[in-house]
Motif scaffolding. Structure first.
Motif, PDB file in Angstrom:
ATOM      1  N   ASP A  47      38.062  36.422  49.101  1.00  0.00           N
ATOM      2  CA  ASP A  47      38.443  36.722  48.275  1.00  0.00           C
ATOM      3  C   ASP A  47      39.835  37.256  49.320  1.00  0.00           C
ATOM      4  O   ASP A  47      40.479  37.401  48.044  1.00  0.00           O
ATOM      5  CB  ASP A  47      37.613  38.340  49.604  1.00  0.00           C
ATOM      6  CG  ASP A  47      36.089  38.497  49.455  1.00  0.00           C
ATOM      7  OD1 ASP A  47      35.581  37.398  48.296  1.00  0.00           O
ATOM      8  OD2 ASP A  47      35.277  38.454  50.226  1.00  0.00           O
ATOM      9  N   THR A  52      36.202  44.868  33.046  1.00  0.00           N
ATOM     10  CA  THR A  52      35.819  43.554  33.113  1.00  0.00           C
ATOM     11  C   THR A  52      36.397  42.540  32.039  1.00  0.00           C
ATOM     12  O   THR A  52      36.757  41.642  32.640  1.00  0.00           O
ATOM     13  CB  THR A  52      34.481  44.029  33.273  1.00  0.00           C
ATOM     14  OG1 THR A  52      34.215  44.591  34.349  1.00  0.00           O
ATOM     15  CG2 THR A  52      33.464  42.609  33.004  1.00  0.00           C
ATOM     16  N   SER A  85      37.728  37.352  37.756  1.00  0.00           N
ATOM     17  CA  SER A  85      36.188  38.207  37.252  1.00  0.00           C
ATOM     18  C   SER A  85      35.423  38.525  38.615  1.00  0.00           C
ATOM     19  O   SER A  85      34.565  39.626  39.155  1.00  0.00           O
ATOM     20  CB  SER A  85      35.492  37.026  36.589  1.00  0.00           C
ATOM     21  OG  SER A  85      35.459  35.977  36.913  1.00  0.00           O
ATOM     22  N   GLU A  86      35.914  37.611  39.799  1.00  0.00           N
ATOM     23  CA  GLU A  86      35.234  38.352  41.117  1.00  0.00           C
ATOM     24  C   GLU A  86      35.695  39.522  41.435  1.00  0.00           C
ATOM     25  O   GLU A  86      34.893  39.928  42.729  1.00  0.00           O
ATOM     26  CB  GLU A  86      35.657  37.066  42.859  1.00  0.00           C
ATOM     27  CG  GLU A  86      35.728  35.785  42.193  1.00  0.00           C
ATOM     28  CD  GLU A  86      36.749  34.966  41.578  1.00  0.00           C
ATOM     29  OE1 GLU A  86      36.807  33.930  41.415  1.00  0.00           O
ATOM     30  OE2 GLU A  86      37.081  35.872  40.610  1.00  0.00           O
ATOM     31  N   ILE A  90      34.930  42.276  40.619  1.00  0.00           N
ATOM     32  CA  ILE A  90      34.345  43.430  39.873  1.00  0.00           C
ATOM     33  C   ILE A  90      32.849  43.107  41.436  1.00  0.00           C
ATOM     34  O   ILE A  90      32.442  44.419  41.208  1.00  0.00           O
ATOM     35  CB  ILE A  90      33.360  42.870  38.851  1.00  0.00           C
ATOM     36  CG1 ILE A  90      34.224  42.417  37.506  1.00  0.00           C
ATOM     37  CG2 ILE A  90      32.248  43.716  38.255  1.00  0.00           C
ATOM     38  CD1 ILE A  90      35.796  43.810  37.132  1.00  0.00           C
ATOM     39  N   ASN A  91      32.528  42.417  41.655  1.00  0.00           N
ATOM     40  CA  ASN A  91      31.411  42.245  42.225  1.00  0.00           C
ATOM     41  C   ASN A  91      32.061  42.131  44.125  1.00  0.00           C
ATOM     42  O   ASN A  91      31.456  42.564  45.054  1.00  0.00           O
ATOM     43  CB  ASN A  91      30.403  40.822  42.457  1.00  0.00           C
ATOM     44  CG  ASN A  91      30.430  40.591  41.302  1.00  0.00           C
ATOM     45  OD1 ASN A  91      29.444  41.840  40.601  1.00  0.00           O
ATOM     46  ND2 ASN A  91      30.672  39.357  40.603  1.00  0.00           N
ATOM     47  N   ILE A  92      33.450  42.446  44.459  1.00  0.00           N
ATOM     48  CA  ILE A  92      33.621  42.775  45.722  1.00  0.00           C
ATOM     49  C   ILE A  92      34.288  44.009  45.675  1.00  0.00           C
ATOM     50  O   ILE A  92      35.623  44.031  45.844  1.00  0.00           O
ATOM     51  CB  ILE A  92      35.114  42.195  46.204  1.00  0.00           C
ATOM     52  CG1 ILE A  92      34.542  40.357  45.774  1.00  0.00           C
ATOM     53  CG2 ILE A  92      35.141  41.486  47.322  1.00  0.00           C
ATOM     54  CD1 ILE A  92      35.495  39.068  46.636  1.00  0.00           C
TER      55      ILE A  92
END
Length: 342
Positions: free
Chosen positions: A55, A98, A107-108, A110-112
């Motif tokens: 991350d 996005t 793109s990661e 978006i989900n973190i």
């Protein structure tokens, strides 16, 4: 008779007060269920020290893309929260971000939610009830009877709103190169990655060399010299020791290292300004986040207000140089610098 008038007036005043209180209670009670619910658009803040190494890598790659703005959203780093912030300017803002993140290989994000905060334009502004209420109006007249209208005059002690900033840098003839969004962005580094990913060191050296020695120097020629001399230049970046040695090998003068303890601008400017006023400029290393790696840039001036003006190969690429590094205060936090001049 006089006593009767006083009693009647008192009774009337009490009745008006009761009517006023009753009307207010009724109005408030009837509106309780009409208030819209407000849903926050931001995610809870999380300490970036708790992120995984993967991350953190995403965070640092995304940081290289800041600041960015188009008609649908803006994307930048917030030193106050140590997070990346997406401000949705249109209803399509999040979807457009996005798409943009996918195009830029982050793109990661978006989900973190630990990495990025989304904010929107919608705010809740309750509207005042302007319906005429005769009881309230009569009470206002009664309570203000005999006072006169007076002159409408603004208080003398109201502070005027701060005027827009008029800070402007001292112009110079120095050469600027951007490590990203330029013809040099995709230049491969000798040990991996490209100039946009980790080339702030050689790009800063190139600006200094071109400004003092001529346009034969640019990021491509300087990267070539790093490779020829066997200097480390990879995805992990480069060394300030090598930058100093290379500048000296080109015939430029340098000072000893000035070492700082991750200090903000207002702590270090007095030291640097003494050299600036004597004709020196500074190859500088600083951090722009508490968890990220260092970044190199070239400090060319410090004004009397303590603004640090720099040719910044990354953060300064969206405007005419020099760039005011204090715009991100309390970042950057300064680690090291050495003076350089012809």
């Amino acid at each position: 008779m006089k006593k009767t008038i006083i009693i009647a007036s008192s009774i009337l005043l009490v009745l008006l007060l009761v009517l006023f209180i009753f009307s207010r209670f009724k109005k408030q009670g009837g509106n309780i269920n009409e208030l819209p619910s407000v849903t926050p658009t931001t995610v809870p803040l999380t300490n970036l020290n708790l992120l995984t190494e993967s991350d953190k890598n995403v965070f640092n790659r995304a940081l290289l893309l800041t600041p960015y703005e188009d008609e649908n959203f803006s994307f930048d780093y917030s030193p106050e929260t140590d997070q990346l912030v997406v401000h949705e300017k249109t209803p399509q803002g999040r979807d457009k971000f996005t798409e943009w993140a996918n195009m830029n290989s982050v793109s990661e994000l978006i989900n973190i939610p630990n990495l990025v905060t989304f904010t929107g334009q919608s705010t809740f502004n309750p509207t005042l009830d302007t319906k005429f209420n005769p009881a309230i109006e009569f009470l206002n007249i009664l309570m203000n009877f005999g006072r006169g209208s007076g002159d409408l005059k603004a208080p003398d002690n109201i502070n005027p709103q701060n005027p827009p900033s008029t800070i402007s840098p001292q112009l110079s003839d120095f050469t600027y190169y951007a490590q990203c969004d330029s013809e040099y962005a995709e230049l491969p580094l000798p040990s991996g990655c490209n100039n946009c990913n980790a080339g702030c060191g050689p790009t800063t050296v190139a600006m200094i060399a071109a400004s003092y020695l001529g346009q034969n120097y640019n990021p491509q020629t300087i990267i070539g010299k790093y490779q020829t001399l066997g200097y480390e230049l990879s995805c992990a970046g480069s060394s300030y020791i090598d930058a100093k040695s290379l500048l000296e090998s080109l015939g430029l003068k340098t000072t000893d290292y000035l070492v700082f303890n991750y200090e903000p601008a207002d702590i270090i400017t007095s030291d640097l300004k003494k050299f600036i006023d004597a004709g020196w400029t500074f190859f500088t290393l600083a951090n722009f986040t508490d968890t990220g790696g260092g970044h190199y840039f070239w400090v060319t001036d410090i004004d009397n207000q303590g603004n640090v003006w720099a040719y910044d190969p990354l953060y300064g690429r969206f405007q005419a140089p020099p760039y005011n590094e204090n715009d991100r205060y309390p970042f950057p936090k300064y680690r090291l610098a050495f003076g350089v001049k012809k």
